[in-house]
Scaffold this motif. Structure first.
Motif, PDB file in Angstrom:
ATOM      1  N   GLU A   1       0.855  -1.274  -0.120  1.00 47.94           N
ATOM      2  CA  GLU A   1      -0.045   0.040   0.086  1.00 47.94           C
ATOM      3  C   GLU A   1       0.845   1.271  -0.112  1.00 47.94           C
ATOM      4  OE1 GLU A   1      -3.216   0.540  -0.261  1.00 47.94           O
ATOM      5  OE2 GLU A   1      -3.995  -1.501  -0.126  1.00 47.94           O
ATOM      6  N   PRO A   2       0.583   2.208  -0.556  1.00 49.00           N
ATOM      7  CA  PRO A   2       1.280   3.571  -0.792  1.00 49.00           C
ATOM      8  C   PRO A   2       1.617   4.005   0.621  1.00 49.00           C
ATOM      9  CG  PRO A   2      -0.246   3.427  -2.385  1.00 49.00           C
ATOM     10  CD  PRO A   2      -0.637   2.356  -1.374  1.00 49.00           C
ATOM     11  N   ALA A   3       0.751   4.006   1.551  1.00 50.59           N
ATOM     12  CA  ALA A   3       0.934   4.462   2.901  1.00 50.59           C
ATOM     13  C   ALA A   3       2.307   3.707   3.526  1.00 50.59           C
ATOM     14  CB  ALA A   3      -0.280   4.619   3.783  1.00 50.59           C
ATOM     15  N   VAL A   4       2.311   2.534   3.383  1.00 48.44           N
ATOM     16  CA  VAL A   4       3.315   1.641   4.096  1.00 48.44           C
ATOM     17  C   VAL A   4       4.467   1.555   3.267  1.00 48.44           C
ATOM     18  CG1 VAL A   4       3.781  -0.632   4.509  1.00 48.44           C
ATOM     19  CG2 VAL A   4       1.297  -0.032   4.811  1.00 48.44           C
ATOM     20  N   LEU A   5       4.500   1.810   2.009  1.00 49.30           N
ATOM     21  CA  LEU A   5       5.721   2.276   1.371  1.00 49.30           C
ATOM     22  C   LEU A   5       6.343   3.475   1.718  1.00 49.30           C
ATOM     23  CD1 LEU A   5       4.857   0.687  -2.488  1.00 49.30           C
ATOM     24  CD2 LEU A   5       6.004  -0.242  -0.617  1.00 49.30           C
TER      25      LEU A   5
ATOM     26  N   CYS B   1      -4.354   3.555   6.146  1.00 42.70           N
ATOM     27  CA  CYS B   1      -3.807   4.178   4.935  1.00 42.70           C
ATOM     28  C   CYS B   1      -3.465   5.579   5.271  1.00 42.70           C
ATOM     29  CB  CYS B   1      -4.897   4.131   3.866  1.00 42.70           C
ATOM     30  SG  CYS B   1      -6.247   4.736   3.899  1.00 42.70           S
ATOM     31  N   ASN B   2      -3.953   6.046   6.493  1.00 39.99           N
ATOM     32  CA  ASN B   2      -3.589   7.567   6.776  1.00 39.99           C
ATOM     33  C   ASN B   2      -2.327   7.718   7.868  1.00 39.99           C
ATOM     34  OD1 ASN B   2      -6.218   8.594   5.870  1.00 39.99           O
ATOM     35  ND2 ASN B   2      -7.049   7.476   7.486  1.00 39.99           N
TER      36      ASN B   2
ATOM     37  N   VAL C   1       0.900  11.193   1.021  1.00 38.99           N
ATOM     38  CA  VAL C   1       1.293   9.915   0.165  1.00 38.99           C
ATOM     39  C   VAL C   1       0.839   9.814  -1.179  1.00 38.99           C
ATOM     40  CG1 VAL C   1       0.670   7.528   0.376  1.00 38.99           C
ATOM     41  CG2 VAL C   1       0.975   8.703   2.557  1.00 38.99           C
ATOM     42  N   GLU C   2       1.777   9.762  -1.944  1.00 35.84           N
ATOM     43  CA  GLU C   2       1.530   9.525  -3.240  1.00 35.84           C
ATOM     44  C   GLU C   2       1.237   8.117  -3.754  1.00 35.84           C
ATOM     45  OE1 GLU C   2       4.805  11.029  -5.366  1.00 35.84           O
ATOM     46  OE2 GLU C   2       4.805  13.191  -4.640  1.00 35.84           O
TER      47      GLU C   2
ATOM     48  N   LEU D   1       1.848  -0.608  -6.983  1.00 38.95           N
ATOM     49  CA  LEU D   1       2.331  -2.122  -7.391  1.00 38.95           C
ATOM     50  C   LEU D   1       1.039  -2.928  -7.229  1.00 38.95           C
ATOM     51  CD1 LEU D   1       5.648  -2.139  -5.194  1.00 38.95           C
ATOM     52  CD2 LEU D   1       5.130  -2.112  -7.634  1.00 38.95           C
ATOM     53  N   LEU D   2      -0.005  -2.283  -6.640  1.00 38.78           N
ATOM     54  CA  LEU D   2      -1.453  -3.146  -6.547  1.00 38.78           C
ATOM     55  C   LEU D   2      -2.258  -2.871  -7.449  1.00 38.78           C
ATOM     56  CD1 LEU D   2      -1.897  -1.991  -2.750  1.00 38.78           C
ATOM     57  CD2 LEU D   2      -1.097  -3.972  -3.664  1.00 38.78           C
TER      58      LEU D   2
END
Length: 336
Positions: free
Chosen positions: A131-135, A261-262, A277-278, A283-284
């Motif tokens: 997920e973008p937030a985790v990356l 995701c926040n 977060v961009e 990748l999903l």
């Protein structure tokens, strides 16, 4: 490029999401050739709503025995994962399985062994690490944005369980359901992906008086291989809105991933502030990574080893021992 022949086994929430939302995006690369669900009436309604015409089955054994497949997506309740995946491997079919990997640690370990013997693709539907937030969180940690990590908190807190959209016959059962199994497994796997193995677990779990019902309250400590502790708080009686979050405390500040995701960050002795977060070059979904891999390209996904090692932690949480349980002897390392 030949289309991948795929079947979906199980039309609960995730199976419906697959046929209505995901597979239409891959019409050029995937052919949905068969569906299976024990509720024939409901299955026919879903097929009509999706405007598709695969072969329909109420028995997955018959489907796997009759239909030529490249890939099967397993979205049945956890107690059936082992049998469906085992038959698929025996038939030479690649496997994409919902979490948790299996309904017990014994089954999960056996599936890892079967997967390795088959030399087929084996993936578990863990998407949180990509997920973008985790990356972005991972990038902040690599930059030492909050200094050395000192401790973490994991919140799995719900006003009710199951959630309103999640009604099914097994989601509250002690055998197959509960928020640890359904939600916690995602965070356990993500934590092990970002921070390394969880090697020790100490937990206290409260269950309802009905022995068939899943956990109500959980207090636990998950200890990483480097000695950092993650304090877990779980409940199905939260008085406020649902909170599913990881808070990371460092020497120089805090990072919080709130409600999946926040992302927030603070310096030392400062208030948390939102972190942009961009979502560029995502990748999903995981299905896209599986398609790339099966077509000979490099894809990123999480395999049955990841599923098994997350389940080691899950089972220790759900079955408390005296003090800390050492998980190190049970963890598996993927063969190179």
């Amino acid at each position: 490029m030949n289309k991948l022949k795929m079947a979906v086994v199980g039309l609960g929430h995730m199976g419906r999401h697959m046929i209505h939302r995901l597979l239409p995006q891959y019409a050029d690369t995937i052919e949905l050739v068969a569906l299976c669900d024990s509720d024939e009436v409901s299955m026919n309604k879903e097929v009509e709503a999706a405007g598709i015409s695969p072969r329909l089955y109420t028995d997955y054994r018959q489907l796997l025995g009759e239909v030529e497949l490249d890939l099967v997506y397993i979205a049945v309740p956890p107690s059936l994962h082992y049998d469906v995946a085992k038959i698929a491997f025996e038939k030479g079919i690649h496997v994409f399985c919902e979490k948790p990997l299996a309904n017990s640690l014994t089954e999960a370990r056996s599936l890892v062994e079967l997967a390795e013997q088959s030399d087929l693709l084996h993936a578990v539907h863990f998407s949180l690490p990509l997920e973008p937030a985790v990356l972005k969180l991972q990038g902040l940690l690599e930059e030492h944005a909050i200094g050395e990590i000192q401790s973490m908190e994991l919140f799995l807190e719900f006003p009710q369980w199951p959630r309103a959209w999640q009604q099914n016959p097994w989601i509250t059962s002690r055998q197959q359901g509960g928020y640890l199994l359904e939600v916690g497994i995602h965070w356990i796997q993500m934590i092990q992906q970002l921070f390394g193995p969880i090697t020790h677990v100490k937990s206290e779990v409260e269950f309802p008086s009905d022995s068939n019902q899943c956990e109500s309250r959980v207090q636990a400590v998950l200890r990483l291989h480097n000695g950092i502790d993650i304090h877990l708080s779980g409940t199905d009686k939260r008085e406020e809105d649902e909170r599913v979050s990881l808070v990371i405390h460092g020497e120089e500040g805090t990072i919080a991933l709130e409600n999946w995701c926040n992302l927030f960050k603070s310096g030392k002795d400062a208030d948390l502030q939102p972190v942009p977060v961009e979502d560029n070059n995502s990748l999903l979904p995981i299905l896209s990574q599986i398609v790339k891999t099966l077509h000979g390209d490099s894809g990123i996904f999480f395999n049955f080893y990841d599923g098994y090692n997350a389940q080691v932690v899950l089972e220790a949480l759900r079955n408390p021992g005296e003090g800390f349980t050492d998980l190190s002897p049970q963890l598996m390392v993927a063969k190179q």
